[in-house]
Every structure is written in C-alpha cells, then in structure tokens.
Design a protein around this motif. Structure first.
Motif, PDB file in Angstrom:
ATOM      1  N   LEU A 293       0.736  -0.807  -0.059  1.00 30.54           N
ATOM      2  CA  LEU A 293       0.358  -0.372   0.296  1.00 30.54           C
ATOM      3  C   LEU A 293       0.816   0.970   0.239  1.00 30.54           C
ATOM      4  N   ALA A 294       1.826   0.791   0.612  1.00 34.60           N
ATOM      5  CA  ALA A 294       2.768   2.423   1.070  1.00 34.60           C
ATOM      6  C   ALA A 294       3.698   2.176  -0.908  1.00 34.60           C
ATOM      7  N   TYR A 295       3.962   1.323  -1.276  1.00 31.70           N
ATOM      8  CA  TYR A 295       4.524   1.624  -2.674  1.00 31.70           C
ATOM      9  C   TYR A 295       3.558   2.170  -4.252  1.00 31.70           C
ATOM     10  N   LYS A 296       1.898   2.431  -3.577  1.00 29.54           N
ATOM     11  CA  LYS A 296       0.839   2.273  -4.105  1.00 29.54           C
ATOM     12  C   LYS A 296       0.364   1.185  -5.351  1.00 29.54           C
ATOM     13  N   LEU A 297       0.681   0.405  -4.706  1.00 30.17           N
ATOM     14  CA  LEU A 297       0.583  -0.876  -5.607  1.00 30.17           C
ATOM     15  C   LEU A 297      -0.832  -1.039  -6.081  1.00 30.17           C
ATOM     16  N   LEU A 298      -1.889  -0.546  -5.567  1.00 30.84           N
ATOM     17  CA  LEU A 298      -3.546  -0.636  -5.120  1.00 30.84           C
ATOM     18  C   LEU A 298      -4.166  -0.412  -7.254  1.00 30.84           C
ATOM     19  N   LYS A 299      -2.642   0.830  -7.613  1.00 28.37           N
ATOM     20  CA  LYS A 299      -2.777   1.476  -8.886  1.00 28.37           C
ATOM     21  C   LYS A 299      -2.529   0.897  -9.652  1.00 28.37           C
ATOM     22  N   SER A 300      -1.388   0.526  -9.253  1.00 29.64           N
ATOM     23  CA  SER A 300      -0.827  -0.418 -10.540  1.00 29.64           C
ATOM     24  C   SER A 300      -1.351  -1.571 -10.855  1.00 29.64           C
ATOM     25  N   ILE A 301      -2.062  -2.554  -9.591  1.00 34.70           N
ATOM     26  CA  ILE A 301      -2.897  -3.887 -10.230  1.00 34.70           C
ATOM     27  C   ILE A 301      -4.004  -3.694 -10.584  1.00 34.70           C
ATOM     28  N   GLN A 302      -4.909  -2.072 -10.538  1.00 34.36           N
ATOM     29  CA  GLN A 302      -6.332  -2.192 -11.045  1.00 34.36           C
ATOM     30  C   GLN A 302      -5.530  -1.350 -12.714  1.00 34.36           C
ATOM     31  N   TYR A 303      -4.649  -0.843 -13.060  1.00 37.05           N
ATOM     32  CA  TYR A 303      -3.816  -1.424 -14.070  1.00 37.05           C
ATOM     33  C   TYR A 303      -4.581  -2.039 -15.572  1.00 37.05           C
ATOM     34  N   LEU A 304      -3.404  -3.013 -14.379  1.00 41.16           N
ATOM     35  CA  LEU A 304      -3.036  -4.787 -14.397  1.00 41.16           C
ATOM     36  C   LEU A 304      -4.306  -5.835 -14.722  1.00 41.16           C
ATOM     37  N   GLU A 305      -5.610  -5.476 -14.128  1.00 37.03           N
ATOM     38  CA  GLU A 305      -6.638  -5.446 -14.477  1.00 37.03           C
ATOM     39  C   GLU A 305      -6.966  -5.023 -15.448  1.00 37.03           C
ATOM     40  N   ASP A 306      -6.879  -4.142 -16.124  1.00 40.22           N
ATOM     41  CA  ASP A 306      -7.827  -4.056 -16.934  1.00 40.22           C
ATOM     42  C   ASP A 306      -7.311  -4.401 -18.723  1.00 40.22           C
ATOM     43  N   ARG A 307      -6.122  -4.661 -18.154  1.00 32.21           N
ATOM     44  CA  ARG A 307      -5.147  -5.357 -19.767  1.00 32.21           C
ATOM     45  C   ARG A 307      -6.520  -6.639 -20.436  1.00 32.21           C
ATOM     46  N   GLN A 308      -6.009  -7.044 -20.971  1.00 33.70           N
ATOM     47  CA  GLN A 308      -6.365  -8.470 -21.354  1.00 33.70           C
ATOM     48  C   GLN A 308      -5.487  -9.735 -21.883  1.00 33.70           C
ATOM     49  N   TRP A 309      -5.677 -10.361 -20.365  1.00 35.54           N
ATOM     50  CA  TRP A 309      -4.196 -11.659 -20.197  1.00 35.54           C
ATOM     51  C   TRP A 309      -5.320 -12.498 -20.948  1.00 35.54           C
ATOM     52  N   THR A 310      -4.163 -13.825 -21.186  1.00 30.00           N
ATOM     53  CA  THR A 310      -4.615 -15.283 -22.278  1.00 30.00           C
ATOM     54  C   THR A 310      -4.201 -15.974 -20.664  1.00 30.00           C
ATOM     55  N   ASP A 311      -3.859 -15.870 -20.140  1.00 32.55           N
ATOM     56  CA  ASP A 311      -3.282 -16.799 -19.109  1.00 32.55           C
ATOM     57  C   ASP A 311      -4.343 -16.374 -17.686  1.00 32.55           C
ATOM     58  N   PRO A 312      -4.942 -17.816 -17.546  1.00 40.31           N
ATOM     59  CA  PRO A 312      -6.654 -17.482 -16.952  1.00 40.31           C
ATOM     60  C   PRO A 312      -5.720 -17.519 -15.119  1.00 40.31           C
ATOM     61  N   ASP A 313      -3.892 -18.529 -14.856  1.00 33.84           N
ATOM     62  CA  ASP A 313      -3.469 -17.806 -13.222  1.00 33.84           C
ATOM     63  C   ASP A 313      -3.016 -16.523 -13.117  1.00 33.84           C
TER      64      ASP A 313
END
Length: 172
Positions: free
Chosen positions: A14-34
């Motif tokens: 949380l201190a390194y503001k990882l939540l914002k980065s994770i939200q960005y990754l969540e918006d991307r299209q991933w082919t690997d379900p894992d």
C-alpha cells in the motif's frame, strides 16, 4: 503449495501505491487465466485493506525496508514537520539508527539519501546534533566526503556541516 499470508507485505504494498498498478493490470487483456486470477486476488486483498497512509508512515516503512528513493519525504518541509517523530514511540531513535546503518550501503544513492535525512534530522530535531553524533553518524559520514560519487560527496559534506554548525538557520 504453501499459502502466503498477504498481511505480511500489505503495508509495504500500500505504501508503494501498488493498488493503482494492480488496477492498471486488471484492465489489460490476459490470455493466461492464472494471471487473471492472481491479479483479482491481489486487487481484492489490497482494496479490502486500503487506507491512506500518512507521509510519516510511508517514510517510516521506506527507511525500515532500506530501499530509500528521492521523493516528497526527503525534503526540508517534511523534516520540519516530522523531525520529532524520529524519536520513535520508545524514544530509542530506531529510524535514526537505521539511517546510520544505511550510510554503509553499497548503493550510493541510498547512502546519499541517508546522509541527507540525517542532516535534516540534525537541523530540525532539538539536540539532534548530539544525538546523531552519539549514535556514531559523524564517524560513518566523514569518509563519504572523499567518495568517488560526487552526489554522495555533496550530501555527506552537507550532513557533516549540519552536525558542526550551531545555528544552521543563519547559514544559507
């Protein structure tokens, strides 16, 4: 597979503001379900435990982790406001001791930031000069004045100057 308790690293994430980065990754299209599942799990963990950390908490976590980076917590304004917090809840000056240990870091930028922070502590904490000297800061900073890295030299020289000058506010 062993399950890792996310709470162990939660504060740092949380201190390194990882939540914002994770939200960005969540918006991307991933082919690997894992990957999709892992990102969703991490996002849920961070979102459920999110709280706005104070600048002091961010600074404290950064120093304790040993991974110092230039930013808003390494400024004159920050130390004017927070120098007294360096005392710690047990008045043991733990963060000052960690900064002094970081003076020996192989990473020259970390050592330079530690020099800067110790110098600002000395300037803004009542009797900070005596405390820093008693904890051995001066002995570790002095050799850094002759370091090959010019930036580290500059911060070491400024740190030692702050330890030597009685009335720093008159020197500009």
């Amino acid at each position: 597979m062993t399950k890792v308790d996310g709470g162990v690293f939660l504060t740092e994430m949380l201190a390194y503001k990882l939540l914002k980065s994770i939200q960005y990754l969540e918006d991307r299209q991933w082919t690997d379900p894992d990957i999709v599942e892992d990102i969703k799990t991490l996002h849920k963990l961070l979102a459920d435990n999110y709280k706005e950390m104070s600048r002091w908490e961010v600074y404290k976590n950064e120093v304790e982790s040993g991974h110092l980076q230039w930013g808003s917590t390494h400024t004159e304004a920050f130390f004017k406001e927070n120098a007294r917090m360096m005392e710690g809840k047990d008045a043991d000056f733990k963060l000052v001791k960690v900064l002094i240990a970081l003076l020996s870091s192989k990473d020259e930028e970390i050592a330079a930031i530690a020099c800067y922070d110790i110098g600002e502590f000395v300037r803004f904490y009542p009797n900070g000069r005596a405390i820093a000297k008693r904890l051995g800061a001066k002995e570790l900073v002095m050799p850094l004045i002759e370091h090959d890295n010019v930036e580290l030299q500059r911060h070491a020289l400024q740190c030692v100057s702050k330890m030597m000058v009685q009335n720093w506010e008159y020197v500009k």
